[in-house]
Design a protein around this motif. Structure first.
Motif, mmCIF file in Angstrom:
data_model
loop_
_atom_site.group_PDB
_atom_site.id
_atom_site.type_symbol
_atom_site.label_atom_id
_atom_site.label_comp_id
_atom_site.label_asym_id
_atom_site.label_seq_id
_atom_site.Cartn_x
_atom_site.Cartn_y
_atom_site.Cartn_z
ATOM 1 N N ASN A 50 0.832 -1.201 0.000
ATOM 2 C CA ASN A 50 0.000 0.000 0.000
ATOM 3 C C ASN A 50 0.870 1.255 0.000
ATOM 4 N N LEU A 51 1.867 1.291 0.875
ATOM 5 C CA LEU A 51 2.736 2.458 0.980
ATOM 6 C C LEU A 51 3.558 2.660 -0.292
ATOM 7 N N LYS A 52 4.217 1.617 -0.771
ATOM 8 C CA LYS A 52 5.093 1.733 -1.946
ATOM 9 C C LYS A 52 4.302 2.070 -3.208
ATOM 10 N N VAL A 53 3.185 1.378 -3.427
ATOM 11 C CA VAL A 53 2.399 1.626 -4.628
ATOM 12 C C VAL A 53 1.778 3.017 -4.579
ATOM 13 N N THR A 54 1.275 3.431 -3.417
ATOM 14 C CA THR A 54 0.697 4.767 -3.296
ATOM 15 C C THR A 54 1.736 5.833 -3.614
ATOM 16 N N LYS A 55 2.935 5.690 -3.066
ATOM 17 C CA LYS A 55 3.991 6.672 -3.342
ATOM 18 C C LYS A 55 4.369 6.683 -4.821
ATOM 19 N N LEU B 68 -0.514 9.906 4.145
ATOM 20 C CA LEU B 68 0.508 8.981 4.652
ATOM 21 C C LEU B 68 1.763 9.696 5.129
ATOM 22 N N ARG B 69 1.890 10.996 4.824
ATOM 23 C CA ARG B 69 3.067 11.760 5.236
ATOM 24 C C ARG B 69 2.943 12.145 6.716
ATOM 25 N N PRO B 70 4.068 12.570 7.315
ATOM 26 C CA PRO B 70 3.962 13.094 8.681
ATOM 27 C C PRO B 70 2.933 14.230 8.692
ATOM 28 N N MET B 71 2.034 14.182 9.643
ATOM 29 C CA MET B 71 0.875 15.048 9.618
ATOM 30 C C MET B 71 1.147 16.420 10.207
ATOM 31 N N THR B 72 0.784 17.417 9.444
ATOM 32 C CA THR B 72 0.770 18.804 9.903
ATOM 33 C C THR B 72 -0.586 19.373 9.506
ATOM 34 N N VAL B 73 -0.913 20.532 10.015
ATOM 35 C CA VAL B 73 -2.175 21.184 9.654
ATOM 36 C C VAL B 73 -2.224 21.410 8.140
ATOM 37 N N GLU B 74 -1.102 21.843 7.559
ATOM 38 C CA GLU B 74 -1.064 22.140 6.126
ATOM 39 C C GLU B 74 -1.244 20.876 5.289
ATOM 40 N N ARG C 92 -2.686 18.047 6.146
ATOM 41 C CA ARG C 92 -4.055 17.557 6.278
ATOM 42 C C ARG C 92 -5.025 18.439 5.501
ATOM 43 N N ARG C 93 -4.801 19.747 5.520
ATOM 44 C CA ARG C 93 -5.654 20.668 4.759
ATOM 45 C C ARG C 93 -5.547 20.369 3.258
ATOM 46 N N ASP C 94 -4.322 20.127 2.780
ATOM 47 C CA ASP C 94 -4.118 19.820 1.363
ATOM 48 C C ASP C 94 -4.758 18.479 0.984
ATOM 49 N N ALA C 95 -4.646 17.492 1.874
ATOM 50 C CA ALA C 95 -5.281 16.197 1.618
ATOM 51 C C ALA C 95 -6.795 16.371 1.531
ATOM 52 N N MET C 96 -7.362 17.137 2.452
ATOM 53 C CA MET C 96 -8.804 17.380 2.450
ATOM 54 C C MET C 96 -9.230 18.075 1.158
ATOM 55 N N ALA C 97 -8.439 19.038 0.699
ATOM 56 C CA ALA C 97 -8.759 19.746 -0.548
ATOM 57 C C ALA C 97 -8.789 18.758 -1.727
ATOM 58 N N CYS C 98 -7.876 17.805 -1.737
ATOM 59 C CA CYS C 98 -7.865 16.787 -2.802
ATOM 60 C C CYS C 98 -9.117 15.919 -2.749
ATOM 61 N N PHE C 99 -9.499 15.488 -1.547
ATOM 62 C CA PHE C 99 -10.693 14.645 -1.417
ATOM 63 C C PHE C 99 -11.953 15.423 -1.796
ATOM 64 N N GLU C 100 -12.010 16.694 -1.395
ATOM 65 C CA GLU C 100 -13.162 17.539 -1.745
ATOM 66 C C GLU C 100 -13.239 17.724 -3.264
ATOM 67 N N ARG C 101 -12.087 17.928 -3.904
ATOM 68 C CA ARG C 101 -12.061 18.103 -5.362
ATOM 69 C C ARG C 101 -12.492 16.820 -6.058
ATOM 70 N N ALA C 102 -12.075 15.676 -5.542
ATOM 71 C CA ALA C 102 -12.482 14.390 -6.114
ATOM 72 C C ALA C 102 -13.996 14.231 -6.026
ATOM 73 N N LEU C 103 -14.583 14.607 -4.895
ATOM 74 C CA LEU C 103 -16.030 14.496 -4.720
ATOM 75 C C LEU C 103 -16.763 15.480 -5.631
ATOM 76 N N GLU C 104 -16.183 16.650 -5.808
ATOM 77 C CA GLU C 104 -16.769 17.642 -6.716
ATOM 78 C C GLU C 104 -16.774 17.109 -8.156
ATOM 79 N N MET C 105 -15.694 16.465 -8.551
ATOM 80 C CA MET C 105 -15.585 15.917 -9.910
ATOM 81 C C MET C 105 -16.445 14.668 -10.101
ATOM 82 N N ASP C 106 -16.605 13.893 -9.029
ATOM 83 C CA ASP C 106 -17.391 12.661 -9.082
ATOM 84 C C ASP C 106 -18.294 12.601 -7.850
ATOM 85 N N PRO C 107 -19.464 13.264 -7.922
ATOM 86 C CA PRO C 107 -20.350 13.349 -6.748
ATOM 87 C C PRO C 107 -20.798 11.998 -6.188
#
Length: 196
Positions: A83-88, A116-122, A124-139
């Motif tokens: 999971n880690l290697k393929v995701t990267k 999967l990276r060391p978590m910071t506020v930034e 996590r915010r960027d990850a959330m933006a990606c998930f939100e964009r994915a949902l926007e593109m595919d409701p």
């Protein structure tokens, strides 16, 4: 796509690409077992089919009396590592594309790689933006709903939420949607349990 060769498949590193290009696999896991009276050695490697290169390899030495425990340990470690290697690796390929060409799946994978990276506020915010964009593109994306809920629950539990009440309510609604679509989704059940 990851294809795991069965016992009858004798795939050598030099023919990994030939063996799996036709099947559509991007990665293969191959390995071998050598046994002695008291110990068994299991060698496993992850191969990138496109480049025919080894991404990861490990050897497991197993005491023959604990073979069942070793099987579960090796399987769990393989799942985590693959999971880690393929995701990267997939994320590296996505990042090489212009962002305006990304698909909903690309945004999901990039968000997952960020998570999967060391978590910071930034991060996590960027990850959330990606998930939100994915949902926007595919409701209808169950995966996007799940990952948004995972981030919301993590934020609430770790005290990073700007509004725990709103985030809890949204996560609950998203997880209910995911479970309505797939009642066997273990991640959705886990995070629903954490939320409750």
């Amino acid at each position: 796509v990851v294809r795991m060769p069965g016992p009858a498949d004798e795939v050598r590193p030099t023919d990994a690409r030939q063996a799996d290009v036709a099947s559509g696999a991007n990665y293969i896991i191959q390995g071998g077992i050598r046994g002695r009276a008291d110990k068994t050695e299991v060698n496993v490697q992850l191969i990138d089919v496109e480049t025919n290169s080894q991404m990861w390899a490990e050897r497991f030495d197993i005491n023959i009396t604990r073979i069942r425990d070793a099987h579960e340990d090796i399987t769990a470690r393989l799942v985590r590592i693959v999971n880690l290697k393929v995701t990267k690796d997939v994320n590296r390929r996505i990042e090489a594309l212009p962002r305006h060409d990304w698909t909903a799946s690309d945004f999901l994978m990039h968000g997952h790689a960020l998570f999967l990276r060391p978590m910071t506020v930034e991060v996590r915010r960027d990850a959330m933006a990606c998930f939100e964009r994915a949902l926007e593109m595919d409701p209808g994306s169950t995966d996007a709903r799940l990952w948004i809920a995972i981030v919301l629950v993590a934020n609430v539990l770790e005290g990073w939420s700007q509004s725990a009440i709103e985030d809890t309510a949204r996560a609950d609604s998203l997880l209910i949607d995911v479970l309505r679509h797939d009642n066997n989704n273990s991640f959705a059940h886990t995070y629903m349990g954490m939320l409750r």
